[in-house]
Design an enzyme around this catalytic site. Sequence first.
Site, PDB file in Angstrom:
ATOM      1  CG  ASP A 143       0.008  -2.935   6.862  1.00 48.09           C
ATOM      2  OD1 ASP A 143      -1.074  -3.349   7.326  1.00 48.09           O
ATOM      3  OD2 ASP A 143       0.208  -1.756   6.528  1.00 48.09           O
TER       4      ASP A 143
ATOM      5  CG  PHE B 181      -1.944   1.049   1.256  1.00 44.86           C
ATOM      6  CD1 PHE B 181      -3.019   0.995   0.385  1.00 44.86           C
ATOM      7  CD2 PHE B 181      -1.866   2.114   2.146  1.00 44.86           C
ATOM      8  CE1 PHE B 181      -3.993   1.981   0.399  1.00 44.86           C
ATOM      9  CE2 PHE B 181      -2.838   3.103   2.165  1.00 44.86           C
ATOM     10  CZ  PHE B 181      -3.900   3.028   1.294  1.00 44.86           C
TER      11      PHE B 181
ATOM     12  NE  ARG C 219     -10.488  -2.274  -2.141  1.00 46.62           N
ATOM     13  CZ  ARG C 219      -9.739  -1.701  -1.196  1.00 46.62           C
ATOM     14  NH1 ARG C 219      -8.511  -2.134  -0.967  1.00 46.62           N
ATOM     15  NH2 ARG C 219     -10.177  -0.674  -0.504  1.00 46.62           N
TER      16      ARG C 219
ATOM     17  CE1 TYR D 234      -8.997   1.926   7.344  1.00 43.69           C
ATOM     18  CE2 TYR D 234      -8.161   2.789   9.407  1.00 43.69           C
ATOM     19  CZ  TYR D 234      -7.989   2.541   8.062  1.00 43.69           C
ATOM     20  OH  TYR D 234      -6.838   2.894   7.425  1.00 43.69           O
ATOM     21  CE  LYS D 235      -7.888  -0.790   4.843  1.00 42.44           C
ATOM     22  NZ  LYS D 235      -6.439  -0.586   4.817  1.00 42.44           N
TER      23      LYS D 235
HETATM   24  C1  LIG Z   1      -5.758   0.760   4.749  1.00 47.02           C
HETATM   25  C2  LIG Z   1      -4.272   0.669   4.802  1.00 47.02           C
HETATM   26  C3  LIG Z   1      -3.497   1.699   5.388  1.00 47.02           C
HETATM   27  C4  LIG Z   1      -4.134   2.973   5.871  1.00 47.02           C
HETATM   28  O1  LIG Z   1      -3.399   3.625   6.857  1.00 47.02           O
HETATM   29  P1  LIG Z   1      -4.092   4.766   7.755  1.00 47.02           P
HETATM   30  O2  LIG Z   1      -2.956   5.471   8.380  1.00 47.02           O
HETATM   31  O3  LIG Z   1      -4.972   4.050   8.767  1.00 47.02           O
HETATM   32  O4  LIG Z   1      -4.920   5.627   6.858  1.00 47.02           O
HETATM   33  C5  LIG Z   1      -2.121   1.523   5.469  1.00 47.02           C
HETATM   34  N1  LIG Z   1      -1.531   0.392   4.999  1.00 47.02           N
HETATM   35  C6  LIG Z   1      -2.246  -0.594   4.409  1.00 47.02           C
HETATM   36  C7  LIG Z   1      -1.562  -1.819   3.905  1.00 47.02           C
HETATM   37  C8  LIG Z   1      -3.633  -0.472   4.272  1.00 47.02           C
HETATM   38  O5  LIG Z   1      -4.329  -1.420   3.658  1.00 47.02           O
END
Ligand SMILES: *Cc1c(COP(=O)(O)O)cnc(C)c1O
Length: 358
Positions: A145, A74, A317, A170-171
Amino acid sequence: MQEEWGDMLITAWNRADWINLPGRVGDRIGKLIGAPAGTVVMGDTLSVKVYQALAAALEISSERRIILSDSGNFPSDLYIAEGLIKSLDKGYELKLCEPEAIADSLNDEVAVLMLTEVDYKTGRLHSMQNLTAQAHDKGILTVWDLAHSAGALPVQVTDTDVDFAVGCSYKYLNAGPGGPAFIYVAPRLADQVRPALSGWLGHEAPFAFDLDYRPGPGIERMRIGTPPILQLTALEASLDIWDLADINDVRARSIELTDLFIGLVESSCPELKLVSPRDGEQRGSQVSFQFRHGYAAMRALIDRGVIGDFRAPDIMRFGITPLYINAEDIHRAVSIIEDVMLYRHWDKKEYFSRSAVT
Ligand SMILES: *Cc1c(COP(=O)(O)O)cnc(C)c1O
């Protein structure tokens, strides 16, 4: 909100034990990711937790200077690494390889392997077990992660011996927008790492108000400042479902539902090209399709009650979670998708103008 915040006001820091909420909720998430009590703590956003984990890993990783990640990671994780490299200014370098080439890219120049277990775009799942073992064989620390893993599939951070793990709530953990992130540090490292973001609530004695910093014991030192109590409370309530649901059952059902979804979409919508792995064991709990007008098509679907999202440049998605989606929902959704594709309901001017969030 009413009993604690409404009636107790700030006295709830003690009376409702708000001060220890980040650790209590962390322990419950720990159960879902195979981490023992006292090794996971909540707070901040995932990007901040990536920073903390990576900074701590780099500091204990000797003289090596490469951070290895893959092109499926990400972007925020990669941006955080870039920013950290700049501020450390010690010659660190971020190297990206293709997701298939990770094992071959591990060598004795790599300090830290930083990966996301489930690819946010395609849902492709890395073998955390194999890659962690291969990294350790070469003296490389690992930062995983688990953003798209926690609550979606069984994870065993202790059994796989990962060094650091982070994730958001939050996922698949249903905390709601802005829910805090979690961080796990292997117990063998937790008293050894120096927190790069040394805030007062990670101090050994925050209410001594000493002028110099001394890290708290173990995972406590990964706390920074005041935790978001209302968000943590919403998350704690959402975690009650896991007292009734077993993650292995959820995973089995997720594979069934995603298989069903793929089969139905492929047989009724020839323009949609599957980009997720076909083998359920190789996927997270999401399914993605490629379509040139994917953005407009997703907008048309959302208008009809099928809520997915779009990832540039052309990926539609769909997050499929058995906690609130069943086979009947899948059939209903696919008949709507078929309709949108067949009658080109997406081909409307308003569906082409991009919103701030896609
Ligand atoms: C959703 C996601 C994030 C988002 O990070 P935030 O700081 O909570 O906005 C970061 N890394 C990955 C791999 C994600 O899927």
